[in-house]
Design a protein around this motif. Sequence first.
Motif, PDB file in Angstrom:
ATOM      1  N   ARG A   1       0.837  -1.207   0.000  1.00 45.29           N
ATOM      2  CA  ARG A   1       0.000   0.000   0.000  1.00 45.29           C
ATOM      3  C   ARG A   1       0.871   1.256   0.000  1.00 45.29           C
ATOM      4  O   ARG A   1       0.589   2.216  -0.709  1.00 45.29           O
ATOM      5  CB  ARG A   1      -0.950   0.008   1.196  1.00 45.29           C
ATOM      6  N   VAL A   2       1.931   1.245   0.810  1.00 45.86           N
ATOM      7  CA  VAL A   2       2.842   2.388   0.878  1.00 45.86           C
ATOM      8  C   VAL A   2       3.549   2.573  -0.475  1.00 45.86           C
ATOM      9  O   VAL A   2       3.640   3.679  -1.003  1.00 45.86           O
ATOM     10  CB  VAL A   2       3.872   2.208   2.014  1.00 45.86           C
ATOM     11  N   MET A   3       4.034   1.459  -1.055  1.00 44.40           N
ATOM     12  CA  MET A   3       4.742   1.539  -2.338  1.00 44.40           C
ATOM     13  C   MET A   3       3.807   1.988  -3.457  1.00 44.40           C
ATOM     14  O   MET A   3       4.199   2.779  -4.316  1.00 44.40           O
ATOM     15  CB  MET A   3       5.385   0.196  -2.679  1.00 44.40           C
ATOM     16  N   PHE A   4       2.572   1.495  -3.454  1.00 46.07           N
ATOM     17  CA  PHE A   4       1.623   1.887  -4.501  1.00 46.07           C
ATOM     18  C   PHE A   4       1.318   3.382  -4.432  1.00 46.07           C
ATOM     19  O   PHE A   4       1.193   4.046  -5.460  1.00 46.07           O
ATOM     20  CB  PHE A   4       0.329   1.086  -4.417  1.00 46.07           C
ATOM     21  N   ALA A   5       1.181   3.925  -3.230  1.00 47.57           N
ATOM     22  CA  ALA A   5       0.932   5.362  -3.085  1.00 47.57           C
ATOM     23  C   ALA A   5       2.109   6.163  -3.642  1.00 47.57           C
ATOM     24  O   ALA A   5       1.916   7.146  -4.365  1.00 47.57           O
ATOM     25  CB  ALA A   5       0.683   5.716  -1.617  1.00 47.57           C
ATOM     26  N   ALA A   6       3.328   5.741  -3.336  1.00 49.73           N
ATOM     27  CA  ALA A   6       4.517   6.424  -3.857  1.00 49.73           C
ATOM     28  C   ALA A   6       4.637   6.233  -5.368  1.00 49.73           C
ATOM     29  O   ALA A   6       5.086   7.134  -6.085  1.00 49.73           O
ATOM     30  CB  ALA A   6       5.766   5.914  -3.147  1.00 49.73           C
ATOM     31  N   THR A   7       4.230   5.079  -5.849  1.00 54.68           N
ATOM     32  CA  THR A   7       4.304   4.778  -7.279  1.00 54.68           C
ATOM     33  C   THR A   7       3.399   5.689  -8.081  1.00 54.68           C
ATOM     34  O   THR A   7       3.760   6.139  -9.176  1.00 54.68           O
ATOM     35  CB  THR A   7       3.938   3.302  -7.529  1.00 54.68           C
ATOM     36  N   LYS A   8       2.237   5.997  -7.552  1.00 57.67           N
ATOM     37  CA  LYS A   8       1.302   6.876  -8.258  1.00 57.67           C
ATOM     38  C   LYS A   8       1.979   8.199  -8.608  1.00 57.67           C
ATOM     39  O   LYS A   8       1.922   8.662  -9.744  1.00 57.67           O
ATOM     40  CB  LYS A   8       0.064   7.112  -7.396  1.00 57.67           C
ATOM     41  N   GLU A   9       2.658   8.779  -7.641  1.00 58.78           N
ATOM     42  CA  GLU A   9       3.334  10.072  -7.859  1.00 58.78           C
ATOM     43  C   GLU A   9       4.455   9.962  -8.886  1.00 58.78           C
ATOM     44  O   GLU A   9       4.563  10.788  -9.786  1.00 58.78           O
ATOM     45  CB  GLU A   9       3.876  10.584  -6.525  1.00 58.78           C
ATOM     46  N   VAL A  10       5.293   8.943  -8.758  1.00 59.23           N
ATOM     47  CA  VAL A  10       6.439   8.839  -9.666  1.00 59.23           C
ATOM     48  C   VAL A  10       5.988   8.476 -11.083  1.00 59.23           C
ATOM     49  O   VAL A  10       6.566   8.947 -12.063  1.00 59.23           O
ATOM     50  CB  VAL A  10       7.517   7.866  -9.114  1.00 59.23           C
ATOM     51  N   LEU A  11       4.931   7.682 -11.214  1.00 55.59           N
ATOM     52  CA  LEU A  11       4.432   7.352 -12.550  1.00 55.59           C
ATOM     53  C   LEU A  11       3.780   8.557 -13.224  1.00 55.59           C
ATOM     54  O   LEU A  11       3.938   8.746 -14.438  1.00 55.59           O
ATOM     55  CB  LEU A  11       3.443   6.188 -12.490  1.00 55.59           C
ATOM     56  N   GLU A  12       3.051   9.357 -12.458  1.00 48.98           N
ATOM     57  CA  GLU A  12       2.472  10.571 -13.026  1.00 48.98           C
ATOM     58  C   GLU A  12       3.570  11.477 -13.570  1.00 48.98           C
ATOM     59  O   GLU A  12       3.460  12.015 -14.673  1.00 48.98           O
ATOM     60  CB  GLU A  12       1.632  11.308 -11.980  1.00 48.98           C
ATOM     61  N   HIS A  13       4.642  11.627 -12.796  1.00 54.12           N
ATOM     62  CA  HIS A  13       5.774  12.444 -13.240  1.00 54.12           C
ATOM     63  C   HIS A  13       6.405  11.852 -14.510  1.00 54.12           C
ATOM     64  O   HIS A  13       6.701  12.581 -15.470  1.00 54.12           O
ATOM     65  CB  HIS A  13       6.812  12.557 -12.119  1.00 54.12           C
ATOM     66  N   PHE A  14       6.597  10.557 -14.527  1.00 50.57           N
ATOM     67  CA  PHE A  14       7.192   9.872 -15.677  1.00 50.57           C
ATOM     68  C   PHE A  14       6.340  10.070 -16.940  1.00 50.57           C
ATOM     69  O   PHE A  14       6.853  10.406 -18.000  1.00 50.57           O
ATOM     70  CB  PHE A  14       7.353   8.382 -15.358  1.00 50.57           C
ATOM     71  N   LEU A  15       5.040   9.884 -16.813  1.00 52.81           N
ATOM     72  CA  LEU A  15       4.163  10.011 -17.978  1.00 52.81           C
ATOM     73  C   LEU A  15       4.046  11.452 -18.475  1.00 52.81           C
ATOM     74  O   LEU A  15       3.894  11.679 -19.670  1.00 52.81           O
ATOM     75  CB  LEU A  15       2.782   9.433 -17.655  1.00 52.81           C
ATOM     76  N   GLU A  16       4.130  12.418 -17.567  1.00 52.45           N
ATOM     77  CA  GLU A  16       4.058  13.831 -17.954  1.00 52.45           C
ATOM     78  C   GLU A  16       5.345  14.316 -18.617  1.00 52.45           C
ATOM     79  O   GLU A  16       5.311  15.134 -19.529  1.00 52.45           O
ATOM     80  CB  GLU A  16       3.781  14.708 -16.735  1.00 52.45           C
ATOM     81  N   THR A  17       6.496  13.817 -18.125  1.00 52.62           N
ATOM     82  CA  THR A  17       7.784  14.375 -18.556  1.00 52.62           C
ATOM     83  C   THR A  17       8.630  13.431 -19.401  1.00 52.62           C
ATOM     84  O   THR A  17       9.622  13.857 -19.984  1.00 52.62           O
ATOM     85  CB  THR A  17       8.623  14.763 -17.318  1.00 52.62           C
TER      86      THR A  17
END
Length: 165
Positions: A137-153
């Motif tokens: 659950r902790v990793m998935f929450a952190a993953t959401k942020e890093v994936l959003e950044h990856f897909l945007e940039t």
Amino acid sequence: MDASTITSGTILKCYFPYDEAPQQPGPKPHYCLAVEAPFEYRGGIYVVVAYSTSRIGEDLVQAHQGASLLTVSSEFTSGDPMPNGLGHFVLDRVAVLPLTGKWFVPFRAKFTFVTQEQCRGDAKRLEMYERFVFAQRVMFAATKEVLEHFLETNKVGLAPKKQLR
């Protein structure tokens, strides 16, 4: 690297990026934990991994309130051996990395408690499974942020303003 054998709970070894250069391979390899199976994006294969450290001091525990840390003994892993028989995973420090030799070095181990079936009749392994469910659950929450950044940039590495420790 063979992406087909990487799942949640696979331990890899990568040049995890440091805060100073969040989109560049770090200077030395670190053990890391695959959050999920790798994914394909624009012709490349990527994997989201959580950072691991050999040092777990009071400062690290306080910075993460202890809840974002998972220590796993080698008795709960299979495959290549972990150094000192332990892995300390910082669950909220994740990065999206391309699955290439520039970022990863040969090493593969796996948690042996990622399903309830693996834990039947073993109280210690069942306890690790329960910790792992929380860790996901902790990793998935952190993953959401890093994936959003990856897909945007289209930039690999850490999410902006994240520090390793």
